[in-house]
Design an enzyme around this catalytic site. Structure first.
Site, PDB file in Angstrom:
ATOM      1  N   HIS A 124     -10.051  -5.589  -2.970  1.00  0.00           N
ATOM      2  CA  HIS A 124      -8.721  -5.825  -2.401  1.00  0.00           C
ATOM      3  C   HIS A 124      -8.812  -6.162  -0.925  1.00  0.00           C
ATOM      4  O   HIS A 124      -9.719  -5.715  -0.229  1.00  0.00           O
ATOM      5  CB  HIS A 124      -7.796  -4.611  -2.602  1.00  0.00           C
ATOM      6  CG  HIS A 124      -8.380  -3.305  -2.170  1.00  0.00           C
ATOM      7  ND1 HIS A 124      -9.286  -2.600  -2.945  1.00  0.00           N
ATOM      8  CD2 HIS A 124      -8.208  -2.552  -1.055  1.00  0.00           C
ATOM      9  CE1 HIS A 124      -9.629  -1.479  -2.332  1.00  0.00           C
ATOM     10  NE2 HIS A 124      -9.001  -1.433  -1.165  1.00  0.00           N
ATOM     11  N   ASP A 141       0.864  -1.185   0.000  1.00  0.00           N
ATOM     12  CA  ASP A 141       0.000   0.000   0.000  1.00  0.00           C
ATOM     13  C   ASP A 141       0.903   1.239   0.000  1.00  0.00           C
ATOM     14  O   ASP A 141       1.867   1.321   0.753  1.00  0.00           O
ATOM     15  CB  ASP A 141      -0.912  -0.009   1.238  1.00  0.00           C
ATOM     16  CG  ASP A 141      -2.038   1.007   1.125  1.00  0.00           C
ATOM     17  OD1 ASP A 141      -3.199   0.598   1.175  1.00  0.00           O
ATOM     18  OD2 ASP A 141      -1.747   2.221   0.998  1.00  0.00           O
ATOM     19  N   ILE A 142       0.573   2.195  -0.848  1.00  0.00           N
ATOM     20  CA  ILE A 142       1.422   3.373  -1.014  1.00  0.00           C
ATOM     21  C   ILE A 142       1.363   4.294   0.215  1.00  0.00           C
ATOM     22  O   ILE A 142       2.286   5.075   0.455  1.00  0.00           O
ATOM     23  CB  ILE A 142       1.035   4.137  -2.312  1.00  0.00           C
ATOM     24  CG1 ILE A 142       2.200   4.965  -2.822  1.00  0.00           C
ATOM     25  CG2 ILE A 142      -0.214   4.974  -2.145  1.00  0.00           C
ATOM     26  CD1 ILE A 142       3.322   4.174  -3.422  1.00  0.00           C
ATOM     27  N   HIS A 170      -6.660  -5.797   2.565  1.00  0.00           N
ATOM     28  CA  HIS A 170      -5.520  -5.174   3.242  1.00  0.00           C
ATOM     29  C   HIS A 170      -4.908  -6.182   4.205  1.00  0.00           C
ATOM     30  O   HIS A 170      -5.631  -6.801   5.003  1.00  0.00           O
ATOM     31  CB  HIS A 170      -5.980  -3.978   4.094  1.00  0.00           C
ATOM     32  CG  HIS A 170      -6.490  -2.802   3.333  1.00  0.00           C
ATOM     33  ND1 HIS A 170      -5.706  -1.702   3.051  1.00  0.00           N
ATOM     34  CD2 HIS A 170      -7.711  -2.536   2.807  1.00  0.00           C
ATOM     35  CE1 HIS A 170      -6.435  -0.802   2.393  1.00  0.00           C
ATOM     36  NE2 HIS A 170      -7.644  -1.276   2.235  1.00  0.00           N
ATOM     37  N   GLU A 230     -12.342   3.516  -1.341  1.00  0.00           N
ATOM     38  CA  GLU A 230     -11.563   4.478  -2.132  1.00  0.00           C
ATOM     39  C   GLU A 230     -11.320   3.970  -3.548  1.00  0.00           C
ATOM     40  O   GLU A 230     -11.545   4.704  -4.509  1.00  0.00           O
ATOM     41  CB  GLU A 230     -10.231   4.742  -1.412  1.00  0.00           C
ATOM     42  CG  GLU A 230      -9.353   5.786  -2.064  1.00  0.00           C
ATOM     43  CD  GLU A 230      -7.957   5.834  -1.427  1.00  0.00           C
ATOM     44  OE1 GLU A 230      -7.847   5.681  -0.194  1.00  0.00           O
ATOM     45  OE2 GLU A 230      -6.991   5.999  -2.188  1.00  0.00           O
TER      46      GLU A 230
END
Ligand code: 5GP
Length: 131
Positions: free
Chosen positions: A92, A28-29, A94, A87
């Protein structure tokens, strides 16, 4: 095409942690913790629970192996898992290394890590990943 599909296609760079025929994992960025990783299906589906039964089962097993790799290289008590998807409209999971349950609070401030450190973390997870 979602931003995550562009990542899978290599059109947008990512810190890749693992890949299979149908799934892809990358850092994750804006991580909650060092090693915070996203696991996605390559097939574009917005809502996680719109994936087929088989996709969810296979994605969860893939995520398990990614979590095992994360736990080997990122000091933590356990790797937590969350599905939000508010978002980015591409399903996805996490995976977040946790020292306490508060580490999985998405309202927490995100870490700002140097590209070199992100790459180093991704390389370590990738080296520890076994399908
Ligand atoms: P959610 O959709 O689960 O609410 O949040 C999307 C997550 O994707 C966020 O944690 C955000 O930091 C991450 N994210 C959004 N865009 C990118 C991107 O371009 N690259 C990466 N690596 N992560 C992203």
């Amino acid at each position: 095409m979602t931003i995550f599909s562009k990542i899978v296609a290599g059109e947008i760079p990512s810190y890749k942690c693992a890949e299979s025929d149908n799934f892809y994992a990358f850092l994750d960025i804006n991580p909650l913790a060092k090693g915070h990783t996203l696991v996605i299906p390559k097939r574009e589906v917005d809502y996680f629970f719109d994936l087929t039964d088989r996709e969810i089962a296979e994605m969860q097993v893939f995520a398990k192996h990614v979590a095992q790799a994360i736990k080997q290289v990122c000091p933590c008590i356990k790797v937590g898992q969350a599905v939000l998807g508010l978002e980015v409209p591409h399903a996805h999971i996490h995976l977040v290394p946790m020292q306490s349950e508060g580490d999985l609070n998405f309202a927490n401030a995100k870490l700002q890590l140097a590209p070199e450190e992100m790459q180093e973390i991704a390389n370590k997870i990738s080296a520890s990943f076994h399908a």
